[in-house]
Design an enzyme around this catalytic site. Structure first.
Site, PDB file in Angstrom:
ATOM      1  N   GLU A 169       4.221  -2.697  -1.747  1.00  0.00           N
ATOM      2  CA  GLU A 169       3.560  -2.389  -3.053  1.00  0.00           C
ATOM      3  C   GLU A 169       2.385  -2.015  -3.419  1.00  0.00           C
ATOM      4  OE1 GLU A 169       6.575  -3.477  -6.252  1.00  0.00           O
ATOM      5  OE2 GLU A 169       5.015  -4.384  -7.612  1.00  0.00           O
ATOM      6  N   ASP A 170       1.627  -3.321  -2.916  1.00  0.00           N
ATOM      7  CA  ASP A 170       0.244  -3.301  -3.139  1.00  0.00           C
ATOM      8  C   ASP A 170      -0.802  -3.015  -2.104  1.00  0.00           C
ATOM      9  OD1 ASP A 170       1.045  -4.173  -5.898  1.00  0.00           O
ATOM     10  OD2 ASP A 170       0.972  -6.084  -5.472  1.00  0.00           O
TER      11      ASP A 170
END
Ligand code: NDP
Ligand code: ZN
Length: 176
Positions: free
Chosen positions: A65-66
């Site tokens: 996600e990051d």
């Protein structure tokens, strides 16, 4: 998993490297890696979780996600079971934020048991941070919105782990 410790240390090194330039949003800009380490520690100490697949997935839970990490990379490095859990807790960042938030509530009841444990720990750690070390530039209304949304997600996963759910409720009760 026959030899969990080497895999766990591989995941710690991998996640620390992937998140190396990131900080949490609190005023002290805490190193990002502290957060996934907290999740895994919480699962092991408070949740009674012993399955290394779940603990390693917790360490890796924000890498896709990051950071630029891909599902294929996680599969190659850690195998399909761990990669699958990480992908289950990964938001689709091509969607608008409001839609991503809505989908988390909609999907939470239908993810695997291991993914529910990781997501529960994530919400506990985030509401804890929201109480003790909140994002530096968030006003009270925005923090309150976050608590409400996190509760909506957790409510869809009730019955997964009594102790973790009680911990979430305790933290929620401390909200401003
Ligand atoms: P974000 O998803 O951008 O931020 C929250 C996430 O940041 C957490 O889930 C956590 O995710 C991570 N995080 C990093 N540092 C911290 C920390 N110190 N404490 C807690 N979490 C941290 O949230 P949104 O922007 O979606 O905001 C939530 C709500 O606020 C939404 O409903 C949105 O509509 C609303 N909003 C309000 C605004 C306002 O000014 N009133 C403006 C914009 C939005 P992880 O574990 O994945 O890192
Ligand atoms: Zn997280």
């Amino acid at each position: 998993m026959n030899e969990p410790l080497p895999v766990l240390f591989h995941a710690l090194e991998f996640a620390a490297h992937k998140h190396r330039d990131q900080r949490r949003k609190d005023v002290d800009a805490t190193p990002y890696i502290n957060h996934p380490i907290q999740l895994a520690g919480l699962l092991a100490r408070e949740g009674g979780v012993k399955d290394p697949v779940i603990l390693v997935a917790a360490i890796l839970h924000d890498t896709v996600e990051d950071t630029e990490t891909t599902a294929a990379e996680l599969e190659r490095e850690f195998g399909p079971a761990i990669a699958a859990i990480v992908m289950e807790v990964t938001d689709d960042k091509s969607l608008l934020k409001a839609e991503r938030k809505r989908l988390q509530v909609e999907h939470a009841a239908h993810i695997s048991h291991g993914a529910k444990l990781v997501k529960l720990a994530d919400k506990i750690c985030n509401v804890r941070d929201m109480n003790r070390a909140p994002p530096a530039d968030w006003n009270l209304a925005r923090r309150r919105e976050y608590f409400d949304w996190a509760r909506d997600v957790v409510d869809k996963m009730r019955g997964t782990n009594t102790r973790l759910e009680a911990l979430f409720d305790q933290e929620l009760a401390r909200r401003p």
